[in-house]
Design a protein around this motif. Structure first.
Motif, PDB file in Angstrom:
ATOM      1  N   THR A 527     -32.461  58.244 -12.697  1.00  0.00           N
ATOM      2  CA  THR A 527     -31.602  59.426 -12.712  1.00  0.00           C
ATOM      3  C   THR A 527     -31.936  60.281 -13.925  1.00  0.00           C
ATOM      4  O   THR A 527     -32.156  59.758 -15.021  1.00  0.00           O
ATOM      5  CB  THR A 527     -30.114  59.013 -12.857  1.00  0.00           C
ATOM      6  N   ASN A 528     -31.926  61.570 -13.697  1.00  0.00           N
ATOM      7  CA  ASN A 528     -32.186  62.502 -14.782  1.00  0.00           C
ATOM      8  C   ASN A 528     -30.978  62.521 -15.727  1.00  0.00           C
ATOM      9  O   ASN A 528     -29.980  63.182 -15.465  1.00  0.00           O
ATOM     10  CB  ASN A 528     -32.437  63.880 -14.177  1.00  0.00           C
ATOM     11  N   GLN A 529     -31.090  61.778 -16.821  1.00  0.00           N
ATOM     12  CA  GLN A 529     -29.946  61.643 -17.742  1.00  0.00           C
ATOM     13  C   GLN A 529     -29.645  62.964 -18.453  1.00  0.00           C
ATOM     14  O   GLN A 529     -28.510  63.222 -18.832  1.00  0.00           O
ATOM     15  CB  GLN A 529     -30.240  60.564 -18.790  1.00  0.00           C
ATOM     16  N   ALA A 530     -30.687  63.776 -18.621  1.00  0.00           N
ATOM     17  CA  ALA A 530     -30.500  65.060 -19.308  1.00  0.00           C
ATOM     18  C   ALA A 530     -29.655  66.016 -18.476  1.00  0.00           C
ATOM     19  O   ALA A 530     -29.091  66.975 -19.007  1.00  0.00           O
ATOM     20  CB  ALA A 530     -31.860  65.685 -19.608  1.00  0.00           C
ATOM     21  N   ALA A 531     -29.566  65.758 -17.179  1.00  0.00           N
ATOM     22  CA  ALA A 531     -28.817  66.663 -16.301  1.00  0.00           C
ATOM     23  C   ALA A 531     -27.355  66.246 -16.162  1.00  0.00           C
ATOM     24  O   ALA A 531     -26.611  66.846 -15.397  1.00  0.00           O
ATOM     25  CB  ALA A 531     -29.486  66.714 -14.924  1.00  0.00           C
ATOM     26  N   ARG A 532     -26.940  65.217 -16.878  1.00  0.00           N
ATOM     27  CA  ARG A 532     -25.540  64.778 -16.756  1.00  0.00           C
ATOM     28  C   ARG A 532     -24.605  65.827 -17.348  1.00  0.00           C
ATOM     29  O   ARG A 532     -24.815  66.311 -18.454  1.00  0.00           O
ATOM     30  CB  ARG A 532     -25.339  63.444 -17.488  1.00  0.00           C
ATOM     31  N   ARG A 533     -23.565  66.142 -16.598  1.00  0.00           N
ATOM     32  CA  ARG A 533     -22.640  67.177 -17.072  1.00  0.00           C
ATOM     33  C   ARG A 533     -21.199  66.810 -16.786  1.00  0.00           C
ATOM     34  O   ARG A 533     -20.455  67.546 -16.150  1.00  0.00           O
ATOM     35  CB  ARG A 533     -22.974  68.531 -16.433  1.00  0.00           C
ATOM     36  N   LYS A 534     -20.805  65.652 -17.276  1.00  0.00           N
ATOM     37  CA  LYS A 534     -19.391  65.295 -17.125  1.00  0.00           C
ATOM     38  C   LYS A 534     -18.597  66.188 -18.068  1.00  0.00           C
ATOM     39  O   LYS A 534     -18.876  66.256 -19.266  1.00  0.00           O
ATOM     40  CB  LYS A 534     -19.202  63.827 -17.501  1.00  0.00           C
ATOM     41  N   PRO A 535     -17.599  66.904 -17.534  1.00  0.00           N
ATOM     42  CA  PRO A 535     -16.887  67.876 -18.381  1.00  0.00           C
ATOM     43  C   PRO A 535     -16.354  67.246 -19.666  1.00  0.00           C
ATOM     44  O   PRO A 535     -15.880  66.098 -19.660  1.00  0.00           O
ATOM     45  CB  PRO A 535     -15.749  68.351 -17.480  1.00  0.00           C
ATOM     46  N   ALA A 536     -16.424  67.995 -20.737  1.00  0.00           N
ATOM     47  CA  ALA A 536     -15.973  67.518 -22.044  1.00  0.00           C
ATOM     48  C   ALA A 536     -14.534  67.024 -21.962  1.00  0.00           C
ATOM     49  O   ALA A 536     -14.146  66.049 -22.610  1.00  0.00           O
ATOM     50  CB  ALA A 536     -16.092  68.639 -23.068  1.00  0.00           C
ATOM     51  N   SER A 540     -14.585  61.109 -23.963  1.00  0.00           N
ATOM     52  CA  SER A 540     -14.176  61.020 -25.367  1.00  0.00           C
ATOM     53  C   SER A 540     -14.787  62.157 -26.180  1.00  0.00           C
ATOM     54  O   SER A 540     -15.685  62.850 -25.729  1.00  0.00           O
ATOM     55  CB  SER A 540     -14.626  59.682 -25.963  1.00  0.00           C
ATOM     56  N   TRP A 541     -14.330  62.296 -27.416  1.00  0.00           N
ATOM     57  CA  TRP A 541     -14.822  63.403 -28.246  1.00  0.00           C
ATOM     58  C   TRP A 541     -16.307  63.290 -28.553  1.00  0.00           C
ATOM     59  O   TRP A 541     -16.966  64.284 -28.852  1.00  0.00           O
ATOM     60  CB  TRP A 541     -14.007  63.518 -29.531  1.00  0.00           C
ATOM     61  N   VAL A 542     -16.851  62.098 -28.432  1.00  0.00           N
ATOM     62  CA  VAL A 542     -18.295  61.937 -28.651  1.00  0.00           C
ATOM     63  C   VAL A 542     -19.077  62.472 -27.443  1.00  0.00           C
ATOM     64  O   VAL A 542     -20.248  62.828 -27.562  1.00  0.00           O
ATOM     65  CB  VAL A 542     -18.623  60.456 -28.954  1.00  0.00           C
ATOM     66  N   ALA A 543     -18.442  62.569 -26.297  1.00  0.00           N
ATOM     67  CA  ALA A 543     -19.038  63.112 -25.059  1.00  0.00           C
ATOM     68  C   ALA A 543     -20.379  62.472 -24.703  1.00  0.00           C
ATOM     69  O   ALA A 543     -21.376  63.163 -24.505  1.00  0.00           O
ATOM     70  CB  ALA A 543     -19.160  64.637 -25.153  1.00  0.00           C
ATOM     71  N   PRO A 544     -20.396  61.133 -24.602  1.00  0.00           N
ATOM     72  CA  PRO A 544     -21.680  60.466 -24.353  1.00  0.00           C
ATOM     73  C   PRO A 544     -22.264  60.738 -22.972  1.00  0.00           C
ATOM     74  O   PRO A 544     -23.435  60.451 -22.738  1.00  0.00           O
ATOM     75  CB  PRO A 544     -21.337  58.981 -24.509  1.00  0.00           C
ATOM     76  N   GLU A 545     -21.483  61.284 -22.078  1.00  0.00           N
ATOM     77  CA  GLU A 545     -22.004  61.538 -20.732  1.00  0.00           C
ATOM     78  C   GLU A 545     -22.334  63.006 -20.485  1.00  0.00           C
ATOM     79  O   GLU A 545     -22.330  63.491 -19.365  1.00  0.00           O
ATOM     80  CB  GLU A 545     -21.027  61.005 -19.679  1.00  0.00           C
ATOM     81  N   TRP A 546     -22.549  63.707 -21.531  1.00  0.00           N
ATOM     82  CA  TRP A 546     -23.061  65.090 -21.422  1.00  0.00           C
ATOM     83  C   TRP A 546     -24.503  65.055 -21.929  1.00  0.00           C
ATOM     84  O   TRP A 546     -24.744  64.805 -23.114  1.00  0.00           O
ATOM     85  CB  TRP A 546     -22.225  66.044 -22.256  1.00  0.00           C
TER      86      TRP A 546
END
Ligand code: SF4
Lengths: 862, 189
Positions: A527-536, A540-546
């Motif tokens: 999976t293209n990890q760079a394309a992950r865009r789980k809304p902030a 969490s504030w670290v936003a590891p899935e963005w």
């Protein structure tokens, strides 16, 4: 920061809203200063004096973070008894070899030990055969009381002892009360409960001591315990969408992807030697062979085997510095036939435009790729030296190809932003006409060259013939599949093409393919990890899935330092990563940057090798000994500690040492690159500094053609203080001509109190502020600031000095027959003057194309 | 609206009759304002993107209709920018759709005084031939002391730092295979 990274600055404002003190140190008063709690106008080029005084303040007032410093830095390490400081040698360290014109770093080493510098510096010194490096880390000698005069802490204390508030006044023009206010605010906001951060834009690096500027900030931050902790750090605010990416996957001469060094001709003659000289016996760089073999497998595929050293022999070798300015000097001497310039405009954005254009005139062919023809593409037409008649278009033999480029909305791909975060942009529409991506250009050029060399049996052509180049072609325009390229960068297993989840899975037996080891895992699970865009708002504030941050999606490097030696958060407020004793592993709000199950009380035995040499209290895992370097025992070419040197062209004598300038700096002694006097040049008595504006971008290729932005910022101007305006008869809105011996430019004058005059060493010093976005093409035009600047550079990374030099300014427009140093200085004059160097430094052996630098031999033939 | 509606539509009366004394609520509305919609709702698709200017990396949404970009706005979901764009980022729409963009390949002959348009394929062929020629003519196999060099110093490269990682990767991969070592980037400037 408010001017150049406005949206990043909103987080500074957010911090202010929550009670942070904002300090802005800048020669100009800008929109950042307007909202800062403290603005400190500083003389351009004097920052090490200011930062060094902070070091002195922290140490002499006993405000350093003791537990952090003793455990996590090299403060306790003992240094060679042969070490001599700049305090002993009037501005030089021990080891200056006057015949070679460079430092021999052996007297700077830890006692009884050779260690490898960390990433980013490896490629500079790696040439020296030091096979046993790191192997004897455990035998290192320390004084944990930090009282031995030759321990790092005491060396630093002494080195900066004359960097006092009074010296700040004298060197930087900053009143001592203001300095003390800054020092107090910084120290009060550091410690277990609080952290302070440094943010800089890369103008901070554009000095002949650029690397040491950042090093000084690192010393301050380490002494205060502000590294590896939330709200701490030193943040480079880089000016381009993927400039971090261009360093990680470098289109830079001295590195292969992931900061692996390019092979050096004299040492790295085969794979065994290359590995021997570049791997470390301890710390994370002991994994080096895995990264290199996986890269070679990515590039040469089935051709790369154990028997043929994975095609190591296909790699070209470097013989010294092949950086931008070195290359352009060779170009001006007609030694280069062809030049590719992609999305760059050196005829405006690089130093000494006249010399840049002389380089372009002496090419056989030039390829420029951009939105519209830039000054670099049209250097043969309407350039200053053409307008003035010094050079005639019909005499310029360079063949020029201009290829229109696709915009980011017309192609898939990832940018790596300034915090190491990869973010994917998706293609929205087809590129118009003949516009194509650089991916398309590189791929199709490669396909053609593979075809041209297909029948060749010459050994030199094997690398291009065996290069893996089968990417999926998409659509009518035959665009290569960018995701497939990302998958190769992120790594996969050879057998079942399973994407790798991280660099720990890489192998040195040819079983894994990985185009850039630090990016390994960016295509995890296919999976293209760079394309992950789980809304902030949903994480969490670290936003590891963005998006995805290298390495291993870690958002904060060296974050083990956010916990105390026992593995507990330094404070509840600053909790980030900690040791979970029950689970026996590191955990926290981010991916721990440490060996996940290494207990805080682990200590390596004498037999330990590789990663096992890292103890439970070694957060800086890329360093051979796992500690942050306050003092650099061998990593830099201009000394183990930052030292205040004046710019190449200054208005002041160095107030601290007899040695005026960085002794190891790179100078180009050429007739098209003349210099002013070291200081006190009455023909060029004012300080100049260049900078950006919010509404424009670098050399203007992406903004000077855009009407909305041209309307906001329509015209070139220079900023001067009311005092300088009065002195030189300049009027607000009127014209002025600014000149150096290399070029002259005209601009409208903006008389403003934003520019500051400094009273130093009994003199009033004035600064001319010059934005550098303009030149003669585009919808908004003006003269280019870099017509004024010179080729002169930091020795460590060959970055130019453009933020502090000397100029003249007079009222009125330049003559239509404007002058540029196309063939020599603008004015003939005697330049006898004060020396920049101590006698033993003066005679450096000349390199090629006019280069004189304190480093040639280190990487040249031994 | 009633027959005498013209009178009630008179703003002052409307304000009084609806109690909207500030005149900023319902009384300021007309049929037209009531039916106004942001342009972007008409988009056929919304594509996730990133600002191409500076290193902050603000999120962008690209709105496309009939195969053309109709607008580019900030992305509210981005933890970096939360919907904001600065003046440069906000001008991205004009950067990518503006009339300044050149659509064809241009060629300047040696000693020439003007640009000529040439086909893309032909230009690519010409560049490939020139690379081969320069490379073959300037190839260095060994240093005089016998160390391997396997390179050409006859060709150089300078890249901007708004190129994609994938693009930089292919450039470095190709040029290294060709033995070109003078590969540089804005990252050093
Ligand atoms: S919108 Fe402005 S601050 Fe954000 S990435 Fe673009 S240029 Fe940088």
């Amino acid at each position: 920061m408010a001017e150049c990274h406005p949206v990043g600055f909103r987080w500074v404002m957010e911090a202010k809203r929550r009670g942070a003190t904002i300090i802005h140190v800048d020669p100009r008063f800008t929109r950042t200063s307007a909202v800062a709690d403290i603005h400190v106008p500083i003389r351009p080029g004097s920052d090490i004096a200011f930062l060094g005084a902070l070091v002195n303040y922290i140490i002499s007032n006993d405000l350093w973070f003791k537990e952090y410093v003793v455990n996590y830095t090299n403060a306790a390490a003992l240094v060679s008894e042969d070490y001599k400081d700049t305090e002993d040698l009037d501005g030089l360290f021990s080891g200056w070899d006057h015949e070679k014109g460079q430092y021999d770093p052996s007297s700077w080493q830890y006692r009884g030990l050779d260690v490898t510098p960390a990433a980013g510096h490896r490629e500079m010194f790696s040439g020296e055969p030091r096979a046993e490096r790191g192997a004897i880390v455990s035998a290192e000698q320390h004084d944990y009381t930090l009282t031995d005069p030759l321990c790092v802490f005491q060396i630093i204390k002494r080195h900066y002892s004359r960097y006092t508030p009074e010296m700040v006044e004298e060197a930087c023009g900053v009143p001592r009360e203001l300095f003390e206010k800054v020092a107090r605010a910084l120290c009060e906001n550091s410690g277990p409960e609080r952290t302070g951060a440094f943010c800089y834009a890369v103008g901070w690096t554009q000095h002949s001591v650029g690397v040491q500027y950042i090093r000084t900030a690192a010393i301050v931050q380490l002494l205060l315990g502000n590294i590896g902790r939330p709200g701490g750090g030193i943040m480079a605010l880089r000016g381009h969408a993927s400039i971090q990416g261009s360093t990680d996957i470098p289109t830079l001469y001295n590195m292969l992807p992931g900061y692996l060094p390019m092979p050096k001709a004299s040492y790295d003659t085969d794979l065994q030697k290359y590995i021997e000289y570049n791997e470390s016996a301890s710390g994370w760089w002991s994994e080096f062979p895995k990264y290199m073999v996986s890269l070679l497998k990515a590039w040469y595929g089935p051709a790369a085997t154990l028997q043929n050293d994975w095609c190591y022999d296909y790699l070209p070798h470097i013989t010294g510095d092949h950086s931008h300015m070195v290359t352009v000097a060779a170009m001006a001497d007609a030694l280069i036939q062809g030049y590719f310039v992609m999305g760059e405009n050196p005829a405006v954005g690089s130093m000494n435009c006249a010399l840049q254009r002389k380089g372009l005139r002496n090419l056989k062919w030039l390829v420029v790729r951009d939105f519209a023809p830039t000054e670099t593409a049209e250097f043969w037409h309407n350039a200053p030296e053409v307008v003035s008649g010094q050079v005639r278009t019909e005499d310029i033999g360079t063949e020029v190809f201009f290829f229109p480029c696709a915009a980011h909305t017309e192609k898939d791909g990832s940018f790596t932003n300034t915090q190491r975060l990869l973010q994917w942009h998706h293609k929205a529409v087809e590129p118009p006409g003949d516009c194509r991506s650089e991916l398309h250009f590189a791929w199709h050029l490669g396909r053609r060259l593979k075809e041209l060399y297909r029948a060749s049996s010459a050994p030199k052509d094997r690398a291009i013939r065996d290069l893996t180049w089968d990417y999926r072609s998409i659509g009518a325009i035959e665009e290569p599949d960018a995701e497939e390229v990302l998958a190769e960068i992120g790594g996969y297993t050879l057998g079942d093409k399973k994407s790798l989840s991280g660099y720990k899975e890489l192998k040195n037996d040819g079983g894994t393919v990985c185009g850039c080891w630090i990016y390994c895992g960016c295509y995890k699970d296919g999976t293209n990890q760079a394309a992950r865009r789980k809304p902030a708002s949903e994480q969490s504030w670290v936003a590891p899935e963005w998006g995805w941050a290298w390495p291993a999606n870690r958002r904060l490097l060296y974050n083990r330092a956010s916990a105390d030696p026992q593995g507990r958060p330094w404070s509840e407020r600053k909790k980030y990563v900690w040791w979970d004793a029950g689970e026996k592993k590191w955990t926290g709000v981010d991916n721990p940057d440490f060996i996940v199950d290494r207990s805080p009380d682990y200590r390596p035995g004498p037999e330990a090798k590789g990663i096992d040499t890292l103890s439970g209290i070694d957060p800086f895992i890329m360093q051979a000994e796992g500690k942050a370097w306050l003092y650099d025992p061998n990593g830099l070419l201009d000394g183990p500690l930052p030292t205040h040197y004046e710019p190449e062209e200054s208005v002041l004598k160095n107030p601290l040492y007899g040695q005026q300038c960085n002794p190891a700096r790179m100078e180009w002694i050429r007739k098209e690159n003349p210099y002013h006097k070291a200081w006190g040049d009455t023909d060029y008595p004012f300080i100049a500094t260049t900078y950006r504006l919010t509404e424009h971008h670098t050399a203007g290729g992406m903004t000077r053609w855009v009407p909305w932005l041209c309307e906001l910022q329509p015209e070139m101007f220079v900023e001067v203080s009311p005092e300088l305006a009065a002195l030189r008869g300049l009027e607000n809105g009127g014209w002025a001509t600014v000149s150096t011996v290399r070029g002259e430019i005209e601009a409208r004058v903006l008389v403003t109190e934003r520019m500051h005059s400094f009273v130093q060493q009994g003199r009033t010093l004035h600064t001319v502020g010059i934005p550098y976005h303009w030149s003669w093409i585009g919808r908004s035009t003006g003269d280019a600031a870099n017509e004024l600047t010179a080729f002169v550079a930091d020795p460590n990374v060959s970055i130019e000095e453009s933020k502090a030099f000397s100029v003249q300014i007079v009222a009125g427009r330049r003559s239509r027959k404007r002058r540029a140093a196309a063939s020599g200085p603008l004015v003939d004059r005697e330049v006898e003057g004060p020396e920049r160097d101590q006698p033993e430094v003066r005679e450096k052996p000349a390199g090629k194309h006019g280069l004189h630098a304190g480093k040639t031999e280190l990487t040249e033939e031994a | 609206m009633a027959k005498n509606g013209w009178a009630l539509r008179w703003p002052a009366l409307k304000q009084l009759s609806t109690g909207d004394l500030a005149g900023l609520g319902e009384s300021a509305m007309t049929e037209r304002t009531r039916t106004l919609r942001p342009r972007v709702v008409e988009a056929d698709k919304v594509v996730d993107s990133v600002c191409p200017f500076c290193g902050v990396g603000c999120g962008q949404k690209v709105y496309v209709k009939d195969g053309r970009i109709m607008d580019i706005e900030g992305d509210y979901d981005s933890p970096i920018s939360q919907g904001c764009l600065c003046p440069k980022g906000s001008a991205t729409m004009q950067l990518v759709t503006g009339t300044h963009r050149t659509m064809s390949v241009l060629y300047r002959r040696p000693y020439g005084r003007k640009w000529e348009k040439i086909p893309l394929d032909k230009a690519m062929d010409m560049v490939a031939e020139r690379v081969k020629k320069a490379r073959d003519e300037t190839w260095e196999e060994q240093h005089e002391k016998g160390h391997p060099l396997r390179r050409t110093l006859g060709i150089a490269h300078l890249g901007g730092a708004t190129l994609d990682n994938e693009e930089n990767y292919l450039i470095k991969k190709l040029f290294t295979a060709l033995g070109i070592v003078q590969v540089e980037n804005q990252a050093r400037i």
